[in-house]
Design an enzyme around this catalytic site. Structure first.
Site, PDB file in Angstrom:
ATOM      1  N   SER A   1     -75.546  52.799  37.794  1.00 24.56           N
ATOM      2  CA  SER A   1     -75.892  51.406  37.992  1.00 24.56           C
ATOM      3  C   SER A   1     -77.182  51.307  38.803  1.00 24.56           C
ATOM      4  CB  SER A   1     -74.721  50.680  38.657  1.00 24.56           C
ATOM      5  OG  SER A   1     -74.748  49.315  38.385  1.00 24.56           O
TER       6      SER A   1
ATOM      7  N   ASP B   1     -70.570  48.064  28.099  1.00 25.39           N
ATOM      8  CA  ASP B   1     -71.092  47.673  29.408  1.00 25.39           C
ATOM      9  C   ASP B   1     -72.142  46.583  29.249  1.00 25.39           C
ATOM     10  OD1 ASP B   1     -72.031  47.520  32.000  1.00 25.39           O
ATOM     11  OD2 ASP B   1     -73.103  49.443  31.926  1.00 25.39           O
TER      12      ASP B   1
ATOM     13  N   HIS C   1     -69.173  50.878  31.992  1.00 22.07           N
ATOM     14  CA  HIS C   1     -70.126  51.103  33.089  1.00 22.07           C
ATOM     15  C   HIS C   1     -69.940  52.478  33.728  1.00 22.07           C
ATOM     16  CE1 HIS C   1     -73.244  49.332  35.478  1.00 22.07           C
ATOM     17  NE2 HIS C   1     -72.599  49.449  36.615  1.00 22.07           N
TER      18      HIS C   1
END
Length: 528
Positions: free
Chosen positions: A209, A457, A482
């Site tokens: 991320s 995601d 994710h």
């Protein structure tokens, strides 16, 4: 990601209301959306979609037991580094930066064994260490030393001695940005290598991320520090005039519509119902009761933020197995949330939404109420980052799961100016790291980066989804969520496509290390 985390239990009696709401992960990773189901004002608090969850979680007994079995495998020593506050001036001010150090599998400096560095995200570093099991699992294969530095202004790594002092105003927050964070990682790992006499040990970067964004950017900006980077679920293109601002919401919408058209219609109808009922004090009390909140709602947008977060986050962590990253959740949580609506007629919108929220926020079933103002991981510095550099526009179309909304930089800038006294630098990240024409930029100046993304995601819409060169590659999985590849390896649960994705990642790490040692051997031979 490593050990399964024990989450703080949601308060059962608190009636307190946070005056500074930290999500409604701007990732997270984010941008602003005014809650505009009909009457949002320009200066209303923007909602920041994040890659991480800022709401309280519950503790699941079975997951706690699973965690205890892993604790012997994931152990670290907590250390502190005297870090420079401003790397780009002559100031001598420093602060204590926390990092986690795990050398139980390290083969040592004399063997030039590698160092795996995880680029810390916007939260407590323990959270990311505990949820990056893939790195721990592969450390024995490489004889690697593991280092998890905490991102400045998050967790316990607070300049000026405390969070209160660090977050005091725009002047004290001025050193919270990705440039300074990358420089922190560089100086920490360089100092650590000197102290360990490990200057010849290659460094491989990891991150998920926002941490994945940092890993990719660090490889680009400081190629002499690390030989390669695994950048997982990193939306490095989700900036103004680069990726479509509709991508995030379109993917969330697709996920829910694929699970159940009825579920999608209920969520779509809920915004008007919540706003209408929340227009009066009596209506707010009914909503608070309907959703079993620990305190009374002050405005309907609080509930809208809370439910929106569940849809965003469940899409991010729609894993094919139970997990405890953002919440204690079953496999395919979107499917389970929609299934929970089925006992109620479709016209009973609020009972259906409440049932879905109970799956997301209370799957373990041990909570009596929800504290929707909880921020267990100290991520409220992300609002500042969004208002200064991480300007990642999101818009919602008319067919979106959410109320239609068109991103307005002017409205967002006005809120940031009112809140922090700063105006966002909307294109600075793009100018610094080259998100525009990313193919040409990376092909000319980059190497040894693996971008991994799963199309479930929502942040994959801002990710690198195709190969740039032979050494800058995109590993894309249709069903991946994710940074699923960073979760612990589990041969009994991992689907075949995930096993293949990780094997491909390992092949690239093997190649980077093989080439590094070959180059060193060649240089030594030439010198002798």
């Amino acid at each position: 990601m490593a050990r399964i985390e024990t989450h703080p239990t949601v308060s059962r009696s608190s009636n307190s209301r946070s005056t500074k709401k930290t999500w409604s992960w701007c990732v997270v990773l984010s941008l602003a959306l005014l809650y505009a189901t009909g009457g949002a004002t320009a200066l209303q608090r923007p909602r920041f979609p994040r890659p991480l969850n800022a709401f309280g979680r519950s503790v699941d007994t079975k997951l706690q037991q699973a965690r205890s079995k892993l604790e012997t495998a994931y152990k670290w020593e907590t250390r502190w580094h005297e870090q420079i506050l401003d790397h780009f001036s002559s100031r001598n001010t420093t602060f204590k930066q926390k990092y986690l150090f795990a050398n139980q599998h390290w083969a040592g400096a004399e063997k030039q064994a590698p160092i795996f560095l995880y680029c810390g995200n916007e939260g407590n570093i323990e959270w990311f260490a505990e949820n990056s099991g893939f790195i721990w699992d592969i450390a024995p294969r490489y004889g690697a030393l593991l280092v998890f530095p905490e991102h400045r202004y998050y967790g316990d790594s607070m300049p000026f001695g405390s969070q209160e002092a660090a977050y005091k105003d725009a002047e004290s927050l001025a050193y919270l940005n990705s440039e300074q964070a990358l420089a922190d990682f560089v100086t920490l790992i360089s100092d650590l290598k000197r102290r360990l006499s490990a200057e010849a040990s290659p460094v491989v970067l990891f991150g998920g991320s926002y941490g994945g964004m940092l890993a990719a950017w660090m490889r680009l900006k400081y190629p002499h520090i690390a030989i390669g980077a695994l950048s997982s679920s990193a939306p490095i293109l989700q900036f103004e005039d680069v990726a479509s601002p509709y991508n995030f919401a379109d993917i969330v919408t697709k996920n829910f519509r694929s699970a159940s058209e009825s579920c999608y219609r209920t969520i779509k109808a809920s915004w008007d119902v919540i706003q209408s009922l929340g227009a009066t004090n009596e209506g707010l009390r009914k909503l608070s009761s309907q959703f079993h909140l620990c305190g009374e709602l002050q405005e309907s947008s609080e509930l809208a933020d809370w439910t929106s977060a569940a849809y965003d986050f469940s899409s991010m962590v729609n894993y094919p197995f139970p997990a405890d990253f953002l919440q204690n959740l079953p496999a395919y949580p979107i499917k389970e949330m929609c299934k929970a609506m089925d006992p109620f007629p479709e016209e009973e919108v609020l009972p259906r939404i409440a049932a879905a929220m109970n799956v997301y926020y209370n799957y373990s079933g041990n909570l009596e109420c929800f504290d929707i103002a909880d921020d267990p991981h100290g991520m409220n510095g992300w609002d500042w980052q969004c208002c200064t550099e991480m300007v990642m526009p999101l818009s919602y179309s008319k067919t979106s799961l959410y109320p239609p909304y068109e991103w307005s930089f002017e409205d967002f800038a006005e809120w940031c100016q009112s809140t922090y006294g700063v105006k966002p630098r909307s294109h600075w990240i793009v100018e610094e790291f080259g998100a525009n024409d990313i193919e040409a930029v990376l092909k000319r100046f980059g190497s040894n980066i693996v971008f991994s993304n799963g199309l479930v995601d929502p942040w994959s819409g801002g990710g690198v989804l195709k190969n740039i060169s032979s050494s800058i590659v995109a590993l894309v999985t249709t069903e991946g969520a994710h940074h699923i590849d960073l979760r612990p390896i589990d041969s009994s649960l991992d689907p075949h496509w995930l096993v293949e994705q990780r094997n491909a990642e390992l092949a690239f790490i093997d190649k980077w290390l093989r080439e590094f040692h070959a180059d060193r051997a060649k240089s030594s031979a030439e010198v002798s």
